[in-house]
Design a protein around this motif. Sequence first.
Motif, PDB file in Angstrom:
ATOM      1  N   GLY A 103       3.521  17.019 -11.378  1.00  0.00           N
ATOM      2  CA  GLY A 103       3.929  16.809 -10.108  1.00  0.00           C
ATOM      3  C   GLY A 103       5.075  17.523 -10.737  1.00  0.00           C
TER       4      GLY A 103
ATOM      5  N   GLN B 224       4.364  21.240 -10.822  1.00  0.00           N
ATOM      6  CA  GLN B 224       4.253  21.452  -9.527  1.00  0.00           C
ATOM      7  C   GLN B 224       6.024  22.135  -9.387  1.00  0.00           C
TER       8      GLN B 224
ATOM      9  N   GLU C 237      -2.150  23.851  -0.139  1.00  0.00           N
ATOM     10  CA  GLU C 237      -1.917  22.091  -0.997  1.00  0.00           C
ATOM     11  C   GLU C 237      -1.398  22.287  -2.142  1.00  0.00           C
TER      12      GLU C 237
ATOM     13  N   THR D 159       0.109  19.336  -2.878  1.00  0.00           N
ATOM     14  CA  THR D 159       0.419  18.463  -2.929  1.00  0.00           C
ATOM     15  C   THR D 159      -1.080  17.686  -3.742  1.00  0.00           C
ATOM     16  N   SER D 160      -2.640  18.303  -3.963  1.00  0.00           N
ATOM     17  CA  SER D 160      -3.419  17.622  -3.376  1.00  0.00           C
ATOM     18  C   SER D 160      -3.586  17.465  -4.885  1.00  0.00           C
TER      19      SER D 160
ATOM     20  N   LEU E  78      -1.767  16.611  -7.228  1.00  0.00           N
ATOM     21  CA  LEU E  78      -0.766  15.104  -7.723  1.00  0.00           C
ATOM     22  C   LEU E  78      -0.572  13.599  -7.191  1.00  0.00           C
TER      23      LEU E  78
ATOM     24  N   PRO F   1       1.023  10.067  -5.153  1.00  0.00           N
ATOM     25  CA  PRO F   1       1.443   9.677  -4.065  1.00  0.00           C
ATOM     26  C   PRO F   1       3.253  10.152  -4.661  1.00  0.00           C
TER      27      PRO F   1
ATOM     28  N   THR G 161       3.298  13.649  -4.698  1.00  0.00           N
ATOM     29  CA  THR G 161       3.978  13.861  -3.526  1.00  0.00           C
ATOM     30  C   THR G 161       4.645  13.933  -2.437  1.00  0.00           C
TER      31      THR G 161
ATOM     32  N   GLU H  92       7.301  16.525  -0.724  1.00  0.00           N
ATOM     33  CA  GLU H  92       7.719  16.888   0.702  1.00  0.00           C
ATOM     34  C   GLU H  92       8.743  16.394   1.104  1.00  0.00           C
TER      35      GLU H  92
ATOM     36  N   THR I 264      -2.780  21.926   4.414  1.00  0.00           N
ATOM     37  CA  THR I 264      -3.004  21.045   3.554  1.00  0.00           C
ATOM     38  C   THR I 264      -4.132  20.072   4.012  1.00  0.00           C
TER      39      THR I 264
ATOM     40  N   SER J 279      -3.923  17.110   3.996  1.00  0.00           N
ATOM     41  CA  SER J 279      -3.700  15.297   4.390  1.00  0.00           C
ATOM     42  C   SER J 279      -3.355  15.137   6.052  1.00  0.00           C
TER      43      SER J 279
ATOM     44  N   GLN K 273       0.339  14.058   6.098  1.00  0.00           N
ATOM     45  CA  GLN K 273       0.828  15.337   5.128  1.00  0.00           C
ATOM     46  C   GLN K 273       1.593  15.798   6.316  1.00  0.00           C
TER      47      GLN K 273
END
Lengths: 307, 263
Positions: free
Chosen positions: B163, B166, B185, B187-188, B190, B192, B195, B199, B215, B217, B220
Amino acid sequence: MPTTNLRKLRTNLNRRKLINSGFAFLGATIIAIAIIILLGLTLKMAFQGAERITPEFFTSFPSRRASRAGILSAWVGTCLVMLVTAMAAIPLGVASGIYLEEYAKKNWLADLIEINVTNLAGVPSIIYGLLALGLFVYELRLGQSILSAGLTLALLILPVVIVTTRESIRAIPNSLREASYALGASKWQTIWDHILPYSFGSILTGVIIGLSRAIGETAPIITIGALTFIAFLPKSPFKSEFPFLSFEWLQAPFTVMPIQMFNWVSRPQAAFEINAAAAGTVLIGMTLGINAIAIFLRYQLRKDIKW
Amino acid sequence: MVINNSHEQITSIPKAEVADLDFYYGSFHALKGINMTLPEHSVTALIGPSGCGKTTFLRCFNRMHDLYPGNRYEGSIWLDKDTNILGRKVDPIEVRMRISMVFQRPNPFPKSIYENVAYGLRVRGENNRRLMDEKIEDALRVSALWDEVKDRLNESAYNLSGGQQQRLCIARALVADPEIVLFDEPTSALDPIATASIEELMSTLKDRVTILIVTHSMQQAARISDHTAFMYLGELIEFGRTKDVFNKPLNQQTEDYISGRIG
Ligand SMILES: Nc1ncnc2c1ncn2[C@@H]1O[C@H](COP(=O)(O)OP(=O)(O)OP(=O)(O)O)[C@@H](O)[C@H]1O
Ligand SMILES: [Mg+2]
């Protein structure tokens, strides 16, 4: 789990573990044998030649009397020839590798070049000697000189340098290239700032393998006309007045370590064999020296690259 | 197929306008006639099932496809109404200096944390240490990483967690003040918590840049985006304000995807 199943699972597991340790044992044995033989041969040579490895041995020219003969012209020749080889093969080989991998279009021509370069690495060295005799000595009139010899050996190891450069570059994850390009880097910036530094270690390994091969080559050097008996040194590459560098040594006749050894081994007197053993020990020392430089350089660079 | 994607008119100023964009991987027609606007200073989400062309679309914006042979664009993407990103005469390097990108997997350079961020400036020939220090600190602060790394800027970026790496890549993408940032993507890979922190920083970034994010999600997309585009099989099916697309999708496929029936 029912006990019978568990027992079966364990028998199976034990069998696989046995095979695994069997292979580990086999591998260790083979490596041990290889190392012992190599070490034995080296040590035998070192002991045989030990009595001749004195300071005078390094500072004397060859002589008809074994006890007075030295390797001065040979080790100086080897050093200078290797210098020329490295100066020619490294930039050319690395640049070709980079070009082929990063710039050249991937088409049939690139494939053809790739196959040919790979095959060139396996061509017998005497062929390079003949080629060099025609090209460097006669065509380009470079003479039977250090320059010719260095270029010949450079030609010989060029394929190895090119192939290892390409492989080292290819091993760099594409995500790093994309990261660099996405920040607006040009191709050259990507190569210079990322690809070269990250692959430097493996490229260096290829260069060392090449130089270690070149340092022991005799056939192509004899082909282009190295002398076997030489009692003077080339002009020094350094001089006291501006520009402090001189290139006359490039044109000098020369001999190299393996030729000196070959010359001594072929003499009937036993005393010369001791000389040959001593020279061989020094040659191995020189090869290790090149490796030490490589390790040092790699270590220096590691400080900046933080995998 | 009749595509009805005319939601209520999007009122904000467009930062970029995609017009009749087609993209080909060799002979494979990956993007088909895409028309869309990218509203300035807002987050636009790209959603759609796997393989529908989201990444392909995103990488058109910074001409990433130019790196590989056989790729072909048709149509145009207008930046500020005056520069066609896909124009023959436009240098992809110039485009990438204005539009930066954060990849799906963190891809820091094997260099120090400082040098990673600094590279965004160094490519431009920036050497002034004071200015770089300032910009790097700022970028790391915006990426919510400064407090975690300020004492170890000279350590390898590879020692950071996924994380953190990133967020480092985000700082690297932000340091040279791009106009648009593309996120694929981000956070794909990472957990929660990581993420959530990314966010969160996304919504603060809006003041500085325009964001286009792919994304997988739906939550998301709903949480962070102002506008949403739904893609399916290389086509843009629906585009509008996120709350409109999610609450009253105009298209059956969009509705199916959002409610989890396809994808
Ligand atoms: N380099 C390539 N060469 C040829 N076809 C490709 C290439 N990259 C992607 N494609 C194809 O283009 C289509 C779109 O791919 P893309 O990666 O854009 O999908 P995506 O929407 O990002 O999917 P995901 O959600 O799984 O990341 C797919 O059918 C894929 O197989
Ligand atoms: Mg994708």
